[in-house]
Design an enzyme around this catalytic site. Structure first.
Site, PDB file in Angstrom:
ATOM      1  N   GLU A  48       0.992  -1.266  -0.209  1.00 35.13           N
ATOM      2  CA  GLU A  48       0.198  -0.094  -0.425  1.00 35.13           C
ATOM      3  C   GLU A  48       0.742   1.282  -0.178  1.00 35.13           C
ATOM      4  OE1 GLU A  48      -0.315  -2.588   2.352  1.00 35.13           O
ATOM      5  OE2 GLU A  48      -2.448  -3.570   2.236  1.00 35.13           O
ATOM      6  N   PHE A 110     -11.169  -6.713  14.177  1.00 37.09           N
ATOM      7  CA  PHE A 110     -10.885  -7.411  13.680  1.00 37.09           C
ATOM      8  C   PHE A 110     -10.365  -6.364  12.391  1.00 37.09           C
ATOM      9  CE2 PHE A 110      -9.225  -9.917   9.533  1.00 37.09           C
ATOM     10  CZ  PHE A 110      -7.804  -9.958   9.871  1.00 37.09           C
ATOM     11  N   GLN A 111      -8.705  -5.622  12.582  1.00 36.87           N
ATOM     12  CA  GLN A 111      -8.028  -4.893  11.444  1.00 36.87           C
ATOM     13  C   GLN A 111      -8.872  -3.231  11.943  1.00 36.87           C
ATOM     14  OE1 GLN A 111      -8.299  -6.807   7.324  1.00 36.87           O
ATOM     15  NE2 GLN A 111      -6.467  -7.478   7.757  1.00 36.87           N
ATOM     16  N   LYS A 160     -17.334  -0.582   7.026  1.00 33.20           N
ATOM     17  CA  LYS A 160     -18.401  -1.064   6.097  1.00 33.20           C
ATOM     18  C   LYS A 160     -19.825  -1.511   5.497  1.00 33.20           C
ATOM     19  CE  LYS A 160     -17.154  -5.921   3.877  1.00 33.20           C
ATOM     20  NZ  LYS A 160     -16.654  -7.073   4.898  1.00 33.20           N
ATOM     21  N   MET A 470      24.161   7.867   1.989  1.00 35.29           N
ATOM     22  CA  MET A 470      24.212   9.519   2.454  1.00 35.29           C
ATOM     23  C   MET A 470      24.979   9.311   3.890  1.00 35.29           C
ATOM     24  SD  MET A 470      24.334  12.566   0.986  1.00 35.29           S
ATOM     25  CE  MET A 470      23.374  13.565   0.107  1.00 35.29           C
TER      26      MET A 470
END
Ligand SMILES: Cc1ncc(C[n+]2csc(CCOP(=O)(O)OP(=O)(O)O)c2C)c(N)n1
Length: 555
Positions: A48, A110-111, A160, A470
């Site tokens: 993502e 959940f999540q 949802k 760097m």
């Protein structure tokens, strides 16, 4: 109509053609609608974070919003680095996240994650949809906020049940946000005062930033510079706002700015700063930045005024409009400038520090110069973060607007490669190259799969110094060569890694070979990873040590 259908319809209404994302449980109803969708291309990324970077690059290349989508919880949190990157660089990203049903919010479902709380400081605005009927209005507002005034990311969180819920949905909505009406027009009195200052100036300089990109003020910037016969320096984000081969352009200022640019701005008596935020990376020690000069600051965001630097005259306006007003006023006053002593001095400096032709060893600097030679003017280059980025800044002359994409504000390693995919999705007609460091590429290289399977062919030029270059450079210069955890032992064989994903992979051994391989890669228009071994201890110079003034740069 269901909430999911409403979302997709509203996105189409905003002209969305491409979405970068990954599905998951809490966003599946929207993905189910996308399954039959013909007008929107969904590009399945492999992380993502990459979806957010790709959407960000899509925005930077097109000048309009880019859209990414993720599920709740880990999908949403994976977007965060990308959203913060877009926020720091003022890029209009619309991030859409799934969320657990409203009845479960706050119950450790959940999540579940509080993505609204997490992204509040790194978005321009964020929404959680609480009624299906609100969807058209929210989407419209989100696009307006992301793009109006100073651009920035906006997040829309979709529980949802808001996706599955069905209601009457009216798309005929107007955006009217009280309290958010960016001021676009410059105040005439301030324009006059700016012109008074500019006409009096003996050593004027224009400092142009990323704001020029977003307001498409390229033509006005060039006109004004030529009218004033004033040299132009840019911030890193402003790279490409003026063709970098233009006689008045001196390149970037800052920690790894060009010598002629840093020296010139510190000698100026008037700085006309447009669309810049005076980042510490650009100004060096801020207390010593152009203290002798009168600074005129044009910015669309009033909160930028005097945030970092004391300015003599602020103009809060759209850069294009402000520059045009100044040009009109100068023309009205019949200003005619001859080549001044100042300009001659700047030109001498420019000659003194001009780039040498690439030749000899295969180094980071030489590789970037060869890339410039090979690529057509309209090719797009993205970079990672580190030495690779700064070699790109110093030696890759950007000739066309919106063709150089890099994470300036956040300095996000792993940005360049997914950004190159977003750029290719926006501009399939031009070659796209990621100038990479080995460390950075290893952060998002899994999206080689996206590049191959989604037909987004890009070239990755890995400047491979087997280290976090760097950081190692700082250790070399300031920590007595104590290379604490910067040796990237166990670097994979990048060519074989590319092949494992179905891309092409090549390791080159000389500058000539690099040139050949790059030429072939541009022609072939397939995904190619070029492993370019460079010396481990090559430094990026000039370098203004942290906390020092631009005058104290190490050359
Ligand atoms: C996500 C992230 N982690 C850590 C850093 C700190 N950092 C800045 S430059 C750099 C090294 C980059 O190494 P590499 O990608 O190999 O590029 P090089 O400097 O060698 O060109 C690191 C670790 C960062 N900018 N971003």
């Amino acid at each position: 109509m269901s909430g999911s259908q409403a979302i997709v319809e509203a996105l189409k209404g905003e002209g969305v053609k491409t979405i970068f994302g990954i599905p998951g449980g809490a966003i599946m109803p929207v993905y189910d609608v996308l399954y039959d969708e013909k007008e929107i291309r969904h590009i399945l990324m492999r992380h993502e974070q990459c979806a957010a970077h790709a959407a960000d690059a899509y925005a930077r290349v097109t000048g309009g919003p880019g859209v990414c989508m993720a599920t709740s919880g880990p999908g949403a949190t994976n977007l965060v680095t990308g959203i913060a990157t877009a926020y720091m660089d003022s890029s209009p990203v619309i991030a859409i996240t799934g969320q657990v049903p409203t009845s479960l919010i706050g119950r450790d479902a959940f999540q579940e994650t509080d993505i609204i709380g997490i992204t509040t400081p790194i978005t321009k605005y964020n929404y959680q949809v609480r009624s299906v009927r609100d969807i058209p209005k929210i989407i419209k507002e989100a696009f307006y906020i992301a793009t109006a005034g100073r651009p920035g990311p906006v997040l829309i969180d979709l529980p949802k049940d808001m996706q599955t819920g069905v209601d009457d949905v009216d798309f005929d909505v107007d955006v009217e946000i009280r309290g958010y009406k960016p001021n676009l027009d410059p105040h005439p009195l301030q324009v006059k005062r700016a012109v008074d200052i500019l006409v009096e100036a003996e050593r004027p300089i224009i400092l142009a930033g990323g704001g020029i990109h977003w307001s498409n003020a390229y033509g006005e910037l060039l006109r004004l510079a030529e009218l004033l016969m004033a040299p132009v320096v840019t911030t890193f984000m402003g790279k490409g706002v003026i063709p970098e081969n233009h006689p008045l352009c001196l390149g970037c200022i800052g920690m790894h700015g060009r010598v002629e640019a840093n020296k010139s701005i510190m000698m100026a008596d008037v700085v006309l700063a447009v669309g810049v935020r005076f980042s510490d990376r650009s100004t060096g020690k801020v207390d010593e930045f152009c203290t002798e000069a009168k600074i005129i600051h044009i910015d669309i965001d009033p909160s930028e005024i005097r945030k970092n630097v004391a300015v003599h005259l602020p103009i809060v306006a759209d850069a294009k409009k402000a520059l045009k007003a100044i040009i009109d006023e100068l023309t009205r006053r019949g200003l005619k400038r001859e080549k001044s002593e100042w300009l001659k001095r700047v030109e001498t400096l420019k000659k003194e520090y001009a780039d040498t032709e690439p030749g000899g060893e295969l180094t980071g600097a030489n590789a970037v110069k060869v890339l410039r030679k090979v690529l057509p003017e309209n090719a797009i280059v993205a970079t990672e973060v580190g030495q690779n980025q700064m070699w790109a800044s110093l030696y890759f002359k950007v000739l066309k607007p919106k063709t150089f994409i890099s994470s300036g504000g956040l300095g996000t390693m792993g940005f360049g490669f997914p950004a190159s995919l977003g750029a290719k999705a926006a501009r399939p007609d031009v070659p796209v190259v990621d100038i990479a460091g080995d460390g950075s590429f290893l952060m998002t290289e899994q999206d080689l799969a996206t590049s191959v399977t989604e037909d987004l062919p890009v070239i990755v030029m890995v400047l491979n110094n087997s280290s976090l270059g760097m950081v190692a450079q700082w250790q070399r210069l300031f920590f007595g060569r104590r290379y604490s955890h910067t040796d990237l032992k166990g670097i994979p064989d990048f060519a074989r890694l590319a092949e494992a994903f179905g891309a092409r992979g090549v390791r080159v051994h000389s500058l000539n070979e690099l040139e050949q391989v790059l030429k072939e890669a541009v022609k072939a228009d397939v995904t190619v990873v070029i492993d370019v071994p460079i010396p481990r201890e090559e430094n990026v110079l000039p370098f203004v040590p942290p906390g020092k003034s631009l005058r104290e740069m190490i050359i």
